[in-house]
Scaffold this active site. Structure first.
Site, mmCIF file in Angstrom:
data_model
loop_
_atom_site.group_PDB
_atom_site.id
_atom_site.type_symbol
_atom_site.label_atom_id
_atom_site.label_comp_id
_atom_site.label_asym_id
_atom_site.label_seq_id
_atom_site.Cartn_x
_atom_site.Cartn_y
_atom_site.Cartn_z
ATOM 1 C CG ASP A 130 -2.079 0.869 1.233
ATOM 2 O OD1 ASP A 130 -2.589 1.151 0.039
ATOM 3 O OD2 ASP A 130 -2.491 1.504 2.101
ATOM 4 C CB SER A 173 -7.043 2.511 -0.128
ATOM 5 O OG SER A 173 -5.714 2.870 -0.285
ATOM 6 C CD GLN A 206 -4.515 1.122 -3.160
ATOM 7 O OE1 GLN A 206 -3.835 2.103 -3.372
ATOM 8 N NE2 GLN A 206 -4.272 0.491 -2.234
#
Length: 325
Positions: free
Chosen positions: A225, A255, A305
């Protein structure tokens, strides 16, 4: 316990920062509780990667040793605050001979904040394989560390005093990982990077991990991430540093979903190259794909993502950026 192939002889182990952030307490069958969460100095909420890593860790604790995680698909429903533990409830969806599936729901103070599905497989390392080659980038040995970069910014007389204070705080932050950008070595590189749909950086866990592959997968899920969604801003000549100051390029970055595919064994405590590509941006949503390579060029993990990304004047600048790239 699944171990990494050709792992060195075991040594006395000192727990890393990442391991501390991935510790779980078993509360009941298939129910686990976080012990500590990483709250970045630049934010007031728990780092999303920390939640991903903990969820994968919880799911892994419910499968037998011959299985290895091969994919993870998840959604962030809300952010996690710093003042209460996060509970991870695992549902055993399916147990097959070669594949098993788990669903994990993360809750904080009775509120669902994250859900994911993890699939595990008995590995078949001898099966044929192919993958996209690793790009040709500067080797990590010739690049500045995160700490060296922060120190150089502090010593640079052109750095605004407000940012100098911010960098000093960041230097004292217990960051779980090392990372080195392949094309940003100066303060100007970070504040005014050239518009590009791709950014590359080397990353590894600080300290030495043991030989449990499941732990290395959870640590890399944590690290996956880092800077990924920021690639959307790089497409518009921004970076995570441009989120600091009175008129930031990045107004909002959150996110929404996160997926991973684990292709082969790796060590998260060794340098790996993270290649991030901004595939699409529109309606204040950015979609980024990542490829994580071992130092020998083996593609080990693929990441995807999507998130909410609000940029300064993003609606009016989209066509301009498209014409430049």
């Amino acid at each position: 316990m699944s171990t990494i192939e050709n792992a060195p002889a075991a040594k006395e182990h000192k727990k890393t920062i990442a391991e501390t952030m991935l510790e779980l307490e078993e509360v009941d069958k298939d129910l686990y509780q976080s012990k500590k969460l990483w709250i970045p100095v630049s934010g007031k909420k728990a780092f999303g990667g920390n939640i991903i890593g903990l969820a994968l860790r919880a799911a892994t604790m419910t499968v037998s040793n011959e299985f290895q995680a091969h994919s993870l698909h998840s959604y962030f429903l809300s952010t996690a605050g710093p003042d209460a533990p996060v509970m991870f409830h695992v549902d055993r969806i399916r147990d097959g001979n070669s594949i098993c599936t788990r669903s994990v729901t993360a809750r904080q103070q009775g509120k669902d904040i994250y859900i994911c599905t993890v699939s595990f497989q008995v590995p078949r390392p001898d099966a044929p394989n192919h993958y996209d080659p690793m790009p040709d980038v500067p080797h990590h040995s010739v690049l500045k560390t995160y700490e060296e970069s922060m120190q150089s910014y502090i010593e640079d007389s052109s750095t605004p005093k407000s940012l100098t204070r911010y960098f000093k705080v960041m230097l004292n932050e217990p960051v779980p990982h090392d990372f080195k950008f392949t094309n940003r070595q100066t303060f100007k590189d970070f504040m005014n990077p050239p518009a590009s749909k791709q950014q590359n950086f080397w990353i590894r866990c600080k300290g030495q991990l043991g030989d449990d592959l499941a732990l290395h997968q959870s640590v890399l899920a944590y690290e996956s991430d880092v800077n990924l969604l920021d690639t959307t801003a790089v497409t518009y000549g921004g970076s995570w540093l441009t989120n600091v100051g009175p008129d930031p390029i990045i107004k909002t970055i959150l996110s929404v979903d996160h997926s991973m595919w684990f292709h082969c064994p790796f060590r998260a405590d060794e340098w790996m190259l993270y290649v991030c590509d901004s595939t699409r941006y529109g309606s204040n949503r950015g979609l980024v794909f990542g490829r994580i390579y071992k130092e020998d060029g083996t593609l080990s993990v693929t990441v995807a993502q999507e998130g909410t990304v609000k940029l300064r004047n993003s609606d009016s600048s989209t066509a301009v950026v498209q014409s430049k790239l």
